[in-house]
Scaffold this active site. Structure first.
Site, PDB file in Angstrom:
ATOM      1  N   MET A  64      10.975   7.359  14.301  1.00  0.00           N
ATOM      2  CA  MET A  64       9.880   6.404  14.355  1.00  0.00           C
ATOM      3  C   MET A  64       8.996   6.616  15.583  1.00  0.00           C
ATOM      4  O   MET A  64       7.771   6.559  15.493  1.00  0.00           O
ATOM      5  CB  MET A  64      10.412   4.975  14.342  1.00  0.00           C
ATOM      6  CG  MET A  64       9.300   3.934  14.314  1.00  0.00           C
ATOM      7  SD  MET A  64       9.937   2.271  14.104  1.00  0.00           S
ATOM      8  CE  MET A  64       8.386   1.368  14.003  1.00  0.00           C
ATOM      9  N   ARG A 121     -12.435   5.473 -12.547  1.00  0.00           N
ATOM     10  CA  ARG A 121     -11.914   4.466 -11.615  1.00  0.00           C
ATOM     11  C   ARG A 121     -12.682   3.164 -11.738  1.00  0.00           C
ATOM     12  O   ARG A 121     -12.111   2.075 -11.718  1.00  0.00           O
ATOM     13  CB  ARG A 121     -11.999   5.001 -10.184  1.00  0.00           C
ATOM     14  CG  ARG A 121     -11.538   4.027  -9.108  1.00  0.00           C
ATOM     15  CD  ARG A 121     -11.613   4.660  -7.737  1.00  0.00           C
ATOM     16  NE  ARG A 121     -12.968   5.071  -7.397  1.00  0.00           N
ATOM     17  CZ  ARG A 121     -13.281   5.818  -6.338  1.00  0.00           C
ATOM     18  NH1 ARG A 121     -12.326   6.249  -5.536  1.00  0.00           N
ATOM     19  NH2 ARG A 121     -14.532   6.149  -6.087  1.00  0.00           N
ATOM     20  N   TYR A 172      18.161  10.994  13.053  1.00  0.00           N
ATOM     21  CA  TYR A 172      18.686  10.152  11.988  1.00  0.00           C
ATOM     22  C   TYR A 172      19.356  11.008  10.911  1.00  0.00           C
ATOM     23  O   TYR A 172      18.792  11.998  10.445  1.00  0.00           O
ATOM     24  CB  TYR A 172      17.558   9.358  11.322  1.00  0.00           C
ATOM     25  CG  TYR A 172      16.819   8.408  12.240  1.00  0.00           C
ATOM     26  CD1 TYR A 172      17.496   7.611  13.161  1.00  0.00           C
ATOM     27  CD2 TYR A 172      15.433   8.291  12.158  1.00  0.00           C
ATOM     28  CE1 TYR A 172      16.811   6.732  13.977  1.00  0.00           C
ATOM     29  CE2 TYR A 172      14.739   7.415  12.975  1.00  0.00           C
ATOM     30  CZ  TYR A 172      15.433   6.644  13.877  1.00  0.00           C
ATOM     31  OH  TYR A 172      14.752   5.779  14.692  1.00  0.00           O
ATOM     32  N   LYS A 204     -16.344   4.838   4.855  1.00  0.00           N
ATOM     33  CA  LYS A 204     -15.348   3.847   4.433  1.00  0.00           C
ATOM     34  C   LYS A 204     -14.044   4.025   5.212  1.00  0.00           C
ATOM     35  O   LYS A 204     -13.805   5.076   5.809  1.00  0.00           O
ATOM     36  CB  LYS A 204     -15.078   3.987   2.930  1.00  0.00           C
ATOM     37  CG  LYS A 204     -14.467   5.324   2.524  1.00  0.00           C
ATOM     38  CD  LYS A 204     -14.256   5.396   1.025  1.00  0.00           C
ATOM     39  CE  LYS A 204     -13.629   6.737   0.634  1.00  0.00           C
ATOM     40  NZ  LYS A 204     -13.358   6.833  -0.815  1.00  0.00           N
TER      41      LYS A 204
END
Length: 356
Positions: free
Chosen positions: A299, A124, A253, A31
């Protein structure tokens, strides 16, 4: 330039073939793009290793697997589907998750392999009690329906826990199996993920194991030997430039790094935009066989505190055989699948070493 996720195909196949697979009884979970290793790559490699059954959550992926492997494999959809046309056309096994699903679609479920799902402690999805299955069987009898219950499965969500909750979960499941068999259903039974299989071997009455992360070379929990789990992948990036900082200077940052003393940092061409989790940046990387602290993440860039041994041509590794994905799972960065799933192939390079 830019980061590269690299996979050694021979090592990947070796892990599945000799290290972890239960011969003729393994369902490979592929998956979410095969844990982001790549669906086509992983299915091909697992098929070479001898695996003949696959599980996914996507009908589109299931159809791709059928096109790749032909009629020689079983393909199980773990998510419920209403795409019954393609389920029949491509001989897909589907999941029946609830009484409500049965009531809504019972007239469309004929001539399809159906796997009953048990919700269990993880809760689930799936049947919550044997009474739900009894209702379905009684309604089938009254409605003169014949459905093909090929499989029975659940998900062990707590198999990597060691406080007794897994034993409770397993006990509930084993009782449900006994109740199902007493109703005269004789399905294939698959519940065990990598952690459960390592802990218990093949459980009684089970026909298959349904393995995920262990097949890909990551330990499902920390207290296991690295040699039994061959990590075939690396994540690396090149150095863009060096920066010389004097004591008190800041970088990144929000002044993420402040130099306590004069130092040199390497700016590396990879960042959280490429899928590096912020928590992973709180640990080390490897350059030239030595580890160095990551001090800032942006980033598109990562900053590493280095020494004079580091040269511009050297690759910076965030993951390799020493810096294992499962090591950082244990350190709290995120689950194995979380670290892999975050990788951004729109900006990262992806290379396969084909040496088989």
């Amino acid at each position: 330039m830019g980061g590269t996720f690299q996979i050694d195909e021979a090592q990947f196949i070796e892990q599945a073939r000799r290290q972890f697979q239960l011969t003729d009884r393994t369902i490979a979970v592929v998956k979410n793009n095969a844990y982001n290793y790549g669906l086509e790559f992983a299915v091909k490699a697992f098929a070479i290793s001898g695996i003949r059954a696959f599980a996914t959550t996507s009908v589109d992926d299931a159809v791709k697997i059928r096109h790749m492997c032909g009629d020689k494999v079983d393909i199980i959809l773990m998510n419920p589907t209403t795409d019954f046309k393609r389920a029949r056309m491509f001989n897909l096994h589907i999941t029946l998750p609830s009484r409500d699903y049965y009531d809504a679609y019972k007239d469309e479920l004929h001539d399809i392999h159906i796997h009953l799902e048990y919700a269990g402690l993880f809760n689930r999805s799936g049947l919550s009690s044997i009474e739900e299955l009894e209702y379905i069987l009684n309604d089938m009898n009254e409605s003169d329906l014949e459905l093909n219950f090929t499989g029975l499965w659940t998900h062990f969500g707590y198999s990597d826990e060691f406080d007794g909750i897994y034993e409770t979960e397993r006990g509930m499941w084993e009782q449900f199996i006994s109740d199902v068999l007493e109703l005269g259903i004789k399905p294939s039974i698959h519940a065990q993920n990598s952690a459960s299989y390592v802990r218990d071997g093949l459980l009684d009455k089970h026909s298959h194991v349904r393995l995920g992360i262990g097949l890909y070379g990551s330990k499902p929990y920390a207290d296991l030997d690295d040699k039994d789990f061959v990590q075939s992948s690396t994540l690396s990036a090149p150095i863009v430039q060096f920066r010389r900082l004097t004591a008190g200077m800041t970088l990144g940052y929000g002044a993420a790094f402040k130099a306590d003393e004069d130092c040199t940092v390497a700016v590396v061409d990879i960042g959280y935009g490429d899928g590096v989790l912020r928590a992973r940046a709180g640990h080390e990387c490897e350059i030239g066989g030595k580890t160095y602290p990551i001090v800032a993440l942006m980033m598109s860039h990562m900053v590493v505190l280095v020494d004079d041994d580091v040269e511009a041509h050297m690759s910076v590794y965030l993951y390799n055989k020493k810096l294992r994905i499962d090591k950082y799972t244990h350190l709290g960065v995120g689950a194995n699948s979380e670290q892999l799933g975050a990788l951004n192939y729109q900006s990262l390079g992806r290379e396969i070493i084909y040496d088989v």
